[in-house]
Enzyme design. Structure first.
Site, mmCIF file in Angstrom:
data_model
loop_
_atom_site.group_PDB
_atom_site.id
_atom_site.type_symbol
_atom_site.label_atom_id
_atom_site.label_comp_id
_atom_site.label_asym_id
_atom_site.label_seq_id
_atom_site.Cartn_x
_atom_site.Cartn_y
_atom_site.Cartn_z
ATOM 1 N N SER A 66 7.253 -7.252 2.404
ATOM 2 C CA SER A 66 7.605 -5.999 1.776
ATOM 3 C C SER A 66 9.005 -6.089 1.161
ATOM 4 C CB SER A 66 7.483 -4.865 2.803
ATOM 5 O OG SER A 66 7.396 -3.610 2.188
ATOM 6 N N HIS A 120 -0.910 -1.629 3.927
ATOM 7 C CA HIS A 120 0.408 -2.253 3.980
ATOM 8 C C HIS A 120 0.813 -2.601 5.413
ATOM 9 C CE1 HIS A 120 4.121 -3.496 2.116
ATOM 10 N NE2 HIS A 120 4.841 -2.736 2.911
ATOM 11 N N ASP A 174 -3.238 -2.469 -1.219
ATOM 12 C CA ASP A 174 -1.879 -2.128 -0.797
ATOM 13 C C ASP A 174 -1.076 -1.709 -2.028
ATOM 14 O OD1 ASP A 174 0.769 -2.068 0.009
ATOM 15 O OD2 ASP A 174 0.765 -4.077 0.879
#
Length: 231
Positions: free
Chosen positions: A116, A196, A184
């Site tokens: 991320s 996610h 996602d």
């Protein structure tokens, strides 16, 4: 530039509460304390200090795939907060650590990884060719020789820059696995927000570990001149 967009935007689409914790050149000899493999991993937004749940699962899957090789882990030191400009702190920290590893342990194979916002940190290392938004400690080109593999998960570059790291970085792309879990929204045009938080459950950390292990077992230690690319 594109890396600036990554640092500013970070992972604005998904709440981190979904995520439970969990000098370059040739040297004459490798110090005894140097690991065979050095993982450098940047955690995602909102995760506590360390490498995060995705990082832990990735490293746990990697270790048994490289038997006989010592694996050390470095957690990139940065806030991983909603102040996405602080991702530059992570890029500077990771770059400093990588450069020190190259200088002191030239035969150690380095693995870069991130999840991320942490993936955006790794993107900066692999893509940036000039200082931007606080990221000033760029990796020298020769550092790429010492990076055996890159593994990123839920990478915002796919959404913000129009492609995965595999296509965005000439030096690192061919040795990268860039994984997006279905729809996602951080790394795709989809809207499956829970995806996610499910990289471990989806088996993507294991997939990444298998890719990285294949590169680690097929590459010899770095003993060639700085600047030469290893395929």
């Amino acid at each position: 530039m594109g890396v600036a967009a990554l640092m500013v935007s970070g992972v604005t689409l998904v709440a981190p509460a979904l995520l439970p914790s969990g000098p370059a050149g040739v040297a004459s000899a490798q110090p005894a304390e140097c690991a065979d493999v050095q993982v450098v991993f940047a955690r995602g937004t909102g995760e506590p200090a360390g490498i995060g749940r995705v990082g832990d699962a990735f490293v746990d899957a990697l270790r048994p795939l490289v038997p006989g090789q010592s694996v050390d882990v470095y957690a990139v030191n940065y806030p991983a907060s909603y102040d996405f400009l602080r991702a530059a702190d992570g890029a500077n920290d990771a770059s400093a650590f990588v450069q020190n590893t190259v200088a002191t342990c030239p035969d150690t194979r380095i693995v870069l990884g991130g999840f991320s916002q942490g993936a955006a940190v790794i993107d900066a290392l692999a893509i940036a060719n000039q200082p931007t938004l606080g990221f000033t400690n760029l990796l020298p080109p020769a550092a790429a020789d010492h990076v055996a593999a890159v593994a990123v998960f839920g990478n915002p570059s796919i959404r913000l820059l129009g492609g995965p790291l595999t296509s965005l970085s000439p030096q690192y792309g061919y040795k990268t696995i860039d994984l997006c879990n279905g729809a996602d929204p951080v790394c795709s045009g989809g809207d499956d927000r829970p995806a996610h938080s499910l990289y471990v459950q989806a088996g993507l950390t294991t997939q990444a570990a298998q890719f990285v292990a294949s590169r680690l077992t097929s590459e010899a230690p770095i003993t060639t001149l700085a600047g030469q690319t290893h395929g």
